[in-house]
Structure formats: structure tokens, C-alpha cells
Design an enzyme around this catalytic site. Structure first.
Site, PDB file in Angstrom:
ATOM      1  N   ARG A  46       0.731  -1.300   0.006  1.00  0.00           N
ATOM      2  CA  ARG A  46       0.247   0.069   0.153  1.00  0.00           C
ATOM      3  C   ARG A  46       0.644   1.631  -0.014  1.00  0.00           C
ATOM      4  NH1 ARG A  46      -1.602   1.712   5.002  1.00  0.00           N
ATOM      5  NH2 ARG A  46      -2.485  -0.291   4.899  1.00  0.00           N
ATOM      6  N   TYR A  98     -16.368  17.678 -14.429  1.00  0.00           N
ATOM      7  CA  TYR A  98     -16.596  16.909 -14.671  1.00  0.00           C
ATOM      8  C   TYR A  98     -17.840  16.304 -13.778  1.00  0.00           C
ATOM      9  CZ  TYR A  98     -16.218  11.819 -13.786  1.00  0.00           C
ATOM     10  OH  TYR A  98     -16.680  10.378 -13.722  1.00  0.00           O
ATOM     11  N   ASP A 170      -7.210  19.731 -13.045  1.00  0.00           N
ATOM     12  CA  ASP A 170      -7.495  18.708 -13.615  1.00  0.00           C
ATOM     13  C   ASP A 170      -7.043  18.722 -15.524  1.00  0.00           C
ATOM     14  OD1 ASP A 170      -9.066  16.147 -14.743  1.00  0.00           O
ATOM     15  OD2 ASP A 170     -10.598  16.709 -13.569  1.00  0.00           O
ATOM     16  N   LYS A 195      -8.004   7.989 -19.136  1.00  0.00           N
ATOM     17  CA  LYS A 195      -8.667   8.461 -20.769  1.00  0.00           C
ATOM     18  C   LYS A 195      -7.190   8.247 -20.933  1.00  0.00           C
ATOM     19  CE  LYS A 195     -12.309   8.537 -18.377  1.00  0.00           C
ATOM     20  NZ  LYS A 195     -12.167   9.661 -17.145  1.00  0.00           N
TER      21      LYS A 195
HETATM   22  C1  LIG Z   1     -12.118  15.380 -16.873  1.00  0.00           C
HETATM   23  C2  LIG Z   1     -11.725  14.351 -15.908  1.00  0.00           C
HETATM   24  N1  LIG Z   1     -12.029  14.052 -14.013  1.00  0.00           N
HETATM   25  C3  LIG Z   1     -11.701  13.164 -13.466  1.00  0.00           C
HETATM   26  C4  LIG Z   1     -12.681  11.882 -13.983  1.00  0.00           C
HETATM   27  C5  LIG Z   1     -12.745  10.782 -12.985  1.00  0.00           C
HETATM   28  O1  LIG Z   1     -11.925  10.182 -13.270  1.00  0.00           O
HETATM   29  P1  LIG Z   1     -11.423   8.659 -12.881  1.00  0.00           P
HETATM   30  O2  LIG Z   1     -12.726   8.074 -14.073  1.00  0.00           O
HETATM   31  O3  LIG Z   1     -10.290   7.551 -13.632  1.00  0.00           O
HETATM   32  O4  LIG Z   1     -11.863   8.248 -11.609  1.00  0.00           O
HETATM   33  C6  LIG Z   1     -13.007  12.189 -15.717  1.00  0.00           C
HETATM   34  C7  LIG Z   1     -13.814  10.717 -16.167  1.00  0.00           C
HETATM   35  O5  LIG Z   1     -14.489  10.582 -16.908  1.00  0.00           O
HETATM   36  C8  LIG Z   1     -13.302  12.922 -16.053  1.00  0.00           C
HETATM   37  O6  LIG Z   1     -13.606  12.487 -17.161  1.00  0.00           O
END
Ligand SMILES: Cc1ncc(COP(=O)(O)O)c(C=O)c1O
Length: 379
Positions: A46, A98, A170, A195
Site C-alpha cells: 500500500r 466533470y 485537472d 483516459k
Molecule cells: C475531466 C475528468 N476528470 C476526472 C475524471 C474522473 O476520473 P476516473 O473516472 O478515472 O475516476 C473524469 C472521468 O471521466 C474526467 O472526465
């Protein structure tokens, strides 16, 4: 090293025990110690794992940062950043981001006394005006999911840095191939590595990159204490994905541009959201802080009726109807009922995310085939 070379070599050292050129998947939960407290730098998985360590080094390198940390999802990485805060602290964030980040902020963290203020971050004066003595963090997304809004990262850093407010970005939609927020003054970069970094829709993963050693220690403490760590196989998949990020992103951008222009000229399409259009409100900033405009596009049809929107969403053959983005294959998504369903409708509509918005993650197939698919679906 230039970016394309860094992507291939980041974090990749031949395995010292065998010479294996690819980082092995260290599928182990613990490590044998020579004597109590005498170990090879690994005690319990971990806290440390060699596959994860190689990936964390790669994460740092590809975002021009000093440190990287890997998490079991993008949301887990975001969660770790918010856990830096305490009751009474305030976060300024985008009113278009998101849906899962919004859900985490409002449904999980608000009840612990952290306050989130949602503003239109594309006008950085809104951020400056929202700052109070309690503001500890600005959370940006640029381009935003799904409206492709652009915020000037350097201009926001000019507000946060003098006031010792953390700036986290982000960077999922751009990927490190198109934009490097640490270079523009951000303190933390976050990716849903699920992604573009993974790139093949086969793993859920997240990461944070930063330059400050104290900040890294605090986030590492949260990572090991809260335990949202990725398994070694998942780390291996992201290490492999990063190697082809450059070639994939070039193809995503090329296809994205072709499809955005084609959609815009279609008589049945009312509006296309893509930051590469010269009349996009964020074009000048995007041109300044990004290397290209990416493969994410949203659009609305002239007939905004529910049945027409749903008909198009269900009619494509190559574009698969699915959540997520950034994989080699093209996806079509309905943010209102899928990725952004957790945002209350009223809030969504107020911020410009209509029920009729369709989002595309343009893959790296042949652009002509993708256009043909959309042509058949839109009619
Ligand atoms: C812009 C963005 N940030 C964060 C996330 C969250 O990521 P995860 O699905 O890997 O937890 C996403 C998921 O679609 C996203 O599109």
C-alpha cells in the site's frame, strides 16, 4: 529530451535482476525484510510497489514535475487533494466540470465543512472576486468536460501564488501532450489516467504531479493512509499507454479538427464546441497554453428535441455509446444522462449544459470512416 522521446523513456529502467526492458509487474503485497526495519526500501505494497514507483517517476517526467503519485482512479486522486483541507476551508472551482468531481465535492466533502464555490473560471476576475481569507484551493479544469471552456492557467496562478492559495488543474482533457499546467504556475496537476494516458479503455487509474517536496509528502501520506492505490498490473498498463501518447494524441488532434469542421458545416448541427475554432471564446488562451486542440468535441443539433438527440446517440456504429473518453476507439456520450447526471438539472442548464448536448471522444480510426458514421447517424 523532447516530449516524444520522454514519453517513450519516462520511468523506464531495465530491471536490475534480469535486464527485462519492460518494468515487471510486481504482484506482491509485502516484502521480506532482512531484519526488523532493514529492508530494500519496500515494506508493504500500500505504501510502495516497484511497478508503481516506475510509473510515478514517469508521471513526474511527462508533466515536467519533480514528483508523481498514482491512485486507483482519477476521482481518488482528486479526493486526495481535497483531503489536504479542513473544516472552514474554501475551494473555488469551475461551474462547468466533470460531474463526478462535482459529486465528490458536494456530496462527500461539503458535509465535512469544506465550502465549494462554483464560478465561471473562464473570466479570471470571477476567481479573484471569490477569494476570501479562507480560500485554500482553486480547482480548475481546462478544457472543461463537456463544454470545452478554456481558462487561462497562468492568469489564475498570478492570483493564487501571491496569496498562498493552491492551484490544482485537472488536465485530463488535454493530456500532458497538449498542456503542462505546472509550467504555467499550477501547484498540482491531476489526470484521470483512465483516459488519454492509458489510452485503450482497459484500466481505471488516476495521478497527481507536483514540484513541491512538502506538498508531495502530504499527498503521499494521504495516499498511503487512505489507501486508494492502484494495483501493479494497472500501473503496468498506464506505463505502456504513456509510450504511445504522442502518436495517439497527434491522430486524435488531426481527426478532431476534421470532425469539428465537418460537424460545423452540417445543416442539421446548431453549435459545435471545440477550442480550435478561431471564434471559440477561449481560442486565444488555448492557442497560448496548449500545443493543439485535442479530440474532444461537443455539439447540439438544430432539432433539440429529446427523440432526435437520442436517435442520433443510438444510431452511430463506429462511435460506441459509452461513458469515458481518450481511448483509441471513438465514443459518443450524452452528458445529461451519463457523465454529468449527478449534477442537478437546474444547475446544469444554468451553466450551459443542455439536455441536447452530445459529446464525442474522437478516436484514432480513419477520419473518413468516422465522418461517414456521423453522416449516417445525423442524416
Ligand atoms: C475531466 C475528468 N476528470 C476526472 C475524471 C474522473 O476520473 P476516473 O473516472 O478515472 O475516476 C473524469 C472521468 O471521466 C474526467 O472526465
Amino acid at each position: 529530451m523532447k516530449l516524444d522521446t520522454k514519453l517513450i523513456h519516462a520511468g523506464a529502467e531495465p530491471d536490475p535482476s534480469t535486464g527485462a526492458i519492460m518494468t515487471p509487474i510486481f504482484q506482491t503485497s509485502t516484502y521480506v525484510q532482512e531484519a526488523p526495519g532493514k529492508n530494500k526500501g519496500f515494506e508493504y505494497a500500500r505504501s510502495q510497489n516497484p511497478t508503481r514507483k516506475a510509473l510515478e517517476e514517469a508521471f513526474a517526467i511527462i508533466e515536467n514535475g519533480k514528483f508523481g503519485l498514482a491512485f486507483s482512479s482519477g476521482v481518488a486522486a482528486t479526493d486526495a487533494v481535497i483531503k489536504l483541507l479542513g473544516p472552514g476551508d474554501e475551494v473555488i472551482c469551475a461551474n462547468d466540470m466533470y460531474g463526478g468531481s462535482y459529486r465528490l465535492f458536494t456530496k462527500v466533502f461539503e458535509k465535512f465543512g469544506i465550502k465549494f464555490l462554483y464560478v465561471d473560471t473562464t473570466d479570471t476576475r470571477n476567481i479573484a472576486n471569490a477569494v476570501t481569507a479562507n480560500t485554500k484551493l482553486v480547482w480548475l479544469e481546462t478544457p472543461t468536460n463537456p463544454l470545452m471552456n478554456i481558462t487561462d492557467i497562468a492568469a489564475v496562478a498570478a492570483i493564487t501564488q501571491p496569496q498562498n492559495i493552491l492551484l490544482a488543474v485537472d488536465n485530463t482533457f488535454a493530456s500532458p501532450y497538449l498542456q503542462n499546467p505546472l509550467d504555467l504556475g499550477a501547484d498540482i496537476v491531476m489526470h484521470s489516467a483512465t483516459k488519454y494516458l492509458g489510452g485503450h479503455s482497459d484500466v481505471i487509474h488516476g495521478c497527481l504531479m507536483m514540484n513541491d517536496a512538502d506538498l508531495r509528502e502530504k499527498l503521499y501520506f494521504i495516499q498511503k493512509s487512505c489507501g486508494a492505490v492502484p494495483g501493479p498490473m494497472d500501473c503496468f498498463l498506464i506505463l505502456r499507454g504513456i509510450k504511445t501518447l504522442g502518436v495517439r494524441m497527434k491522430a486524435h488532434c488531426e481527426n478532431g479538427a476534421k470532425i469539428a469542421h465537418w460537424l460545423r458545416s452540417h445543416p442539421k448541427v446548431a453549435k459545435v464546441y471545440w477550442p480550435g475554432f478561431e471564434d471559440h471564446p477561449g481560442y486565444a488562451v488555448a492557442k497560448k497554453q496548449m500545443r493543439d486542440f485535442g479530440g474532444m468535441i461537443s455539439f447540439v443539433l438544430k432539432d433539440e428535441g429529446e427523440s432526435e438527440t437520442k436517435r442520433v446517440l443510438s444510431s452511430t456504429k463506429l462511435f460506441a455509446l459509452a461513458e469515458s473518453l481518450g481511448g483509441v476507439e471513438s465514443l459518443i456520450n450524452h452528458p445529461a444522462t451519463m457523465t454529468h447526471a449527478s449534477i442537478p438539472r437546474e444547475e446544469r442548464i444554468k451553466n450551459g449544459l443542455s439536455d441536447s448536448l452530445i459529446r464525442l471522444s474522437v478516436g484514432i480510426e480513419d477520419a473518413d470512416d468516422l465522418i461517414e458514421d456521423l453522416k449516417n447517424a445525423i442524416g
